[in-house]
Design a protein around this motif. Structure first.
Motif, PDB file in Angstrom:
ATOM      1  N   CYS A 191       1.019  -1.311  -0.343  1.00 57.34           N
ATOM      2  CA  CYS A 191       0.216   0.158  -0.028  1.00 57.34           C
ATOM      3  C   CYS A 191       0.715   0.977  -0.078  1.00 57.34           C
ATOM      4  O   CYS A 191       1.882   0.750   0.429  1.00 57.34           O
ATOM      5  CB  CYS A 191      -0.795   0.106   1.107  1.00 57.34           C
ATOM      6  N   ALA A 192       0.329   2.574  -0.552  1.00 59.92           N
ATOM      7  CA  ALA A 192       1.429   3.769  -0.241  1.00 59.92           C
ATOM      8  C   ALA A 192       1.509   4.236   0.783  1.00 59.92           C
ATOM      9  O   ALA A 192       2.697   4.347   0.924  1.00 59.92           O
ATOM     10  CB  ALA A 192      -0.339   4.469  -0.924  1.00 59.92           C
ATOM     11  N   ALA A 193       0.733   4.118   2.004  1.00 57.98           N
ATOM     12  CA  ALA A 193       1.492   4.374   3.427  1.00 57.98           C
ATOM     13  C   ALA A 193       2.286   3.155   3.256  1.00 57.98           C
ATOM     14  O   ALA A 193       3.835   4.083   4.138  1.00 57.98           O
ATOM     15  CB  ALA A 193       0.195   4.266   4.567  1.00 57.98           C
ATOM     16  N   GLU A 194       2.609   1.670   3.272  1.00 55.56           N
ATOM     17  CA  GLU A 194       4.026   1.305   3.383  1.00 55.56           C
ATOM     18  C   GLU A 194       5.183   1.995   2.499  1.00 55.56           C
ATOM     19  O   GLU A 194       6.207   1.952   2.706  1.00 55.56           O
ATOM     20  CB  GLU A 194       3.469   0.158   3.455  1.00 55.56           C
ATOM     21  N   VAL A 195       5.154   1.909   1.439  1.00 58.64           N
ATOM     22  CA  VAL A 195       5.849   2.828   0.674  1.00 58.64           C
ATOM     23  C   VAL A 195       6.650   4.283   1.255  1.00 58.64           C
ATOM     24  O   VAL A 195       7.782   3.857   0.684  1.00 58.64           O
ATOM     25  CB  VAL A 195       4.650   3.160  -0.596  1.00 58.64           C
ATOM     26  N   ALA A 249      -4.271  -3.727 -12.187  1.00 55.80           N
ATOM     27  CA  ALA A 249      -2.659  -3.700 -11.638  1.00 55.80           C
ATOM     28  C   ALA A 249      -3.013  -2.607 -10.486  1.00 55.80           C
ATOM     29  O   ALA A 249      -4.314  -1.694 -10.185  1.00 55.80           O
ATOM     30  CB  ALA A 249      -1.449  -3.258 -12.860  1.00 55.80           C
ATOM     31  N   PRO A 250      -2.789  -2.719  -9.569  1.00 61.06           N
ATOM     32  CA  PRO A 250      -2.878  -1.529  -8.421  1.00 61.06           C
ATOM     33  C   PRO A 250      -2.940  -0.273  -8.977  1.00 61.06           C
ATOM     34  O   PRO A 250      -1.883   1.013  -8.770  1.00 61.06           O
ATOM     35  CB  PRO A 250      -1.524  -1.328  -6.644  1.00 61.06           C
ATOM     36  N   VAL A 251      -4.115   0.746  -9.583  1.00 62.03           N
ATOM     37  CA  VAL A 251      -3.918   1.626 -10.202  1.00 62.03           C
ATOM     38  C   VAL A 251      -4.395   3.163  -8.207  1.00 62.03           C
ATOM     39  O   VAL A 251      -3.195   4.265  -8.455  1.00 62.03           O
ATOM     40  CB  VAL A 251      -4.805   2.340 -10.808  1.00 62.03           C
ATOM     41  N   ALA A 252      -4.821   2.449  -8.077  1.00 61.05           N
ATOM     42  CA  ALA A 252      -5.094   3.422  -7.100  1.00 61.05           C
ATOM     43  C   ALA A 252      -4.095   3.565  -5.810  1.00 61.05           C
ATOM     44  O   ALA A 252      -4.140   4.144  -5.474  1.00 61.05           O
ATOM     45  CB  ALA A 252      -6.277   2.741  -5.706  1.00 61.05           C
ATOM     46  N   THR A 253      -3.445   2.609  -5.701  1.00 61.27           N
ATOM     47  CA  THR A 253      -1.725   3.188  -4.900  1.00 61.27           C
ATOM     48  C   THR A 253      -1.002   3.733  -5.729  1.00 61.27           C
ATOM     49  O   THR A 253      -0.426   5.251  -4.904  1.00 61.27           O
ATOM     50  CB  THR A 253      -1.492   1.448  -4.998  1.00 61.27           C
ATOM     51  N   VAL A 254      -0.571   3.578  -6.522  1.00 61.23           N
ATOM     52  CA  VAL A 254       0.532   4.688  -7.492  1.00 61.23           C
ATOM     53  C   VAL A 254      -0.503   6.053  -7.076  1.00 61.23           C
ATOM     54  O   VAL A 254       0.162   7.327  -7.433  1.00 61.23           O
ATOM     55  CB  VAL A 254       0.471   4.155  -8.928  1.00 61.23           C
ATOM     56  N   ARG A 255      -2.107   6.246  -7.656  1.00 63.04           N
ATOM     57  CA  ARG A 255      -2.319   7.700  -7.995  1.00 63.04           C
ATOM     58  C   ARG A 255      -2.162   8.602  -6.165  1.00 63.04           C
ATOM     59  O   ARG A 255      -1.835   9.389  -5.728  1.00 63.04           O
ATOM     60  CB  ARG A 255      -3.916   7.321  -7.596  1.00 63.04           C
ATOM     61  N   GLU A 256      -1.797   7.709  -5.390  1.00 64.23           N
ATOM     62  CA  GLU A 256      -2.317   8.872  -3.853  1.00 64.23           C
ATOM     63  C   GLU A 256      -0.348   8.070  -3.411  1.00 64.23           C
ATOM     64  O   GLU A 256      -0.124   9.297  -2.530  1.00 64.23           O
ATOM     65  CB  GLU A 256      -1.745   6.890  -2.884  1.00 64.23           C
ATOM     66  N   LEU A 257       0.616   7.770  -4.630  1.00 64.03           N
ATOM     67  CA  LEU A 257       1.913   8.160  -4.529  1.00 64.03           C
ATOM     68  C   LEU A 257       2.199   9.293  -5.409  1.00 64.03           C
ATOM     69  O   LEU A 257       3.275  10.266  -4.833  1.00 64.03           O
ATOM     70  CB  LEU A 257       2.673   7.283  -4.607  1.00 64.03           C
TER      71      LEU A 257
END
Length: 358
Positions: free
Chosen positions: A200-204, A224-232
């Motif tokens: 997840c974005a928080a862990e990154v 693929a995890p688009v939402a995570t990339v959006r948060e980053l």
């Protein structure tokens, strides 16, 4: 053993099986003259049966230095002439032995040019590799299997690991990364922490990296995890390639579509729109960014494919975010585009200096 490749449209191509294993997957073609081992171990081919258009495959054998992943993820391999006696100072074994030891279904002695023409005319399609005496019920069962969409989960690292370096700290999102991409960034001096795809974005961000890298990988980018990339986006400088390039477009509000037969090979010309220089690139993708979907976004298209004008690179106009569709580290292919890793380093250093108030 005599075998056959059967395409979804009913086309049949007879040849010899290097092993008795059957296969089912999306049939695609690669136009590279060399690099067959890198193709076999590129995780972006997960779920696919790969047809090599070059007629002689296996002539320089196999060696560990060419491996790009922990294993091969291809579903099958199709070649015209399979060389049994390689000749190279680097060879550690034959391709035939390599395929058999890893139980990779392979059919050879087939007309790969005819297969390629079929795919170019009708698009990529499902296919099966079976023995010549396979029953119709067995073939129907293979064709009836649902498509496997969790391909990124299959190829990503299962554990977080680190490749230490003295330069900027990079969080690498592994969607199916190739070994040589990691090597290229390590050689540029980066300190790499490689993360599973669904981190997840928080862990990154908890790693407090200086930058984020979005890797290549298989399948439809919308799976693929688009939402995570959006948060980053906007949190750290980001460099994406291949699937990472498509994910950035989706995360920014763009769209992607499936190409008729994709771009796969080590000889694809790409034009840098800022300099008009053409680079020969290594590519492996079946999806592309929808041009119209970028019209209202704060991005600039930086590179285009010479052959079909599809988008091959973009950058954000106000954020330190950029991406390319091709593989700048090659493996296999030319190293024309390794400068992109240096560009990433310059962006990282600029942002790090800005954060320090320099």
């Amino acid at each position: 053993m005599i075998g056959k490749l059967i395409l979804e449209d009913g086309s049949v191509f007879q040849g010899m099986l290097a092993s008795g294993t059957k296969a089912v997957g999306e049939v695609v073609f690669n136009t590279g003259m060399t690099g067959y081992q890198e193709v076999l171990t590129d995780p972006s081919y997960c779920g696919q049966i790969v047809t090599m258009t070059y007629p002689l495959i296996g002539n320089y054998g196999v060696a560990d230095i060419f491996e790009q992943a922990r294993q091969s993820f291809v579903r099958g391999f199709v070649v015209s002439e399979l060389c049994g006696k390689p000749s190279s100072w680097q060879a550690e074994g034959s391709l035939i032995s390599y395929l058999q030891a890893r139980d990779i279904p392979c059919i050879y002695g087939v007309d790969t040019r005819a297969i390629t023409r079929r795919i170019r005319s009708h698009g990529t399609m499902k296919g099966v590799i079976v023995s010549a005496d396979a029953q119709e019920s067995e073939i129907a069962e293979l064709f009836g299997r649902p498509p496997f969409i969790e391909v990124v989960n299959e190829v990503t690292t299962k554990e977080v690991y680190r490749i230490p370096g003295n330069g900027p700290r990079i969080a690498v999102m592994d969607f199916g990364i190739k070994r040589n991409i990691l090597n290229s960034m390590a050689q540029a001096g980066c300190d790499l922490t490689v993360l599973p795809a669904h981190t997840c974005a928080a862990e990154v961000l908890a790693l407090n990296p200086d930058g984020i890298f979005l890797s290549n990988g298989p399948g439809d980018p919308k799976d693929a995890p688009v939402a995570t990339v959006r948060e980053l986006i906007g949190k750290k400088p980001i460099f994406g390639i291949c699937l990472g390039h498509q994910l950035l477009a989706l995360a920014l509000g763009g769209d992607t579509y499936k190409l008729k037969f994709g771009h796969r090979g080590s000889n694809h010309p790409v034009k840098d729109l800022s300099t008009s220089r053409v680079y020969i690139t290594s590519q492996n993708h079946g999806y592309a960014i929808e041009e119209k979907s970028l019209a209202e976004l704060d991005v600039t298209v930086t590179h285009r494919a010479v052959n079909d004008e599809t988008i091959e690179g973009m950058r954000h106009n106000s954020l330190p975010v950029f991406s390319v569709q091709y593989h700048p580290e090659a493996a296999p292919g030319p190293d024309d585009s390794t400068y992109l890793f240096e560009d990433f380093m310059r962006i990282l250093n600029k942002e790090m200096n800005k954060a320090r108030g320099n």
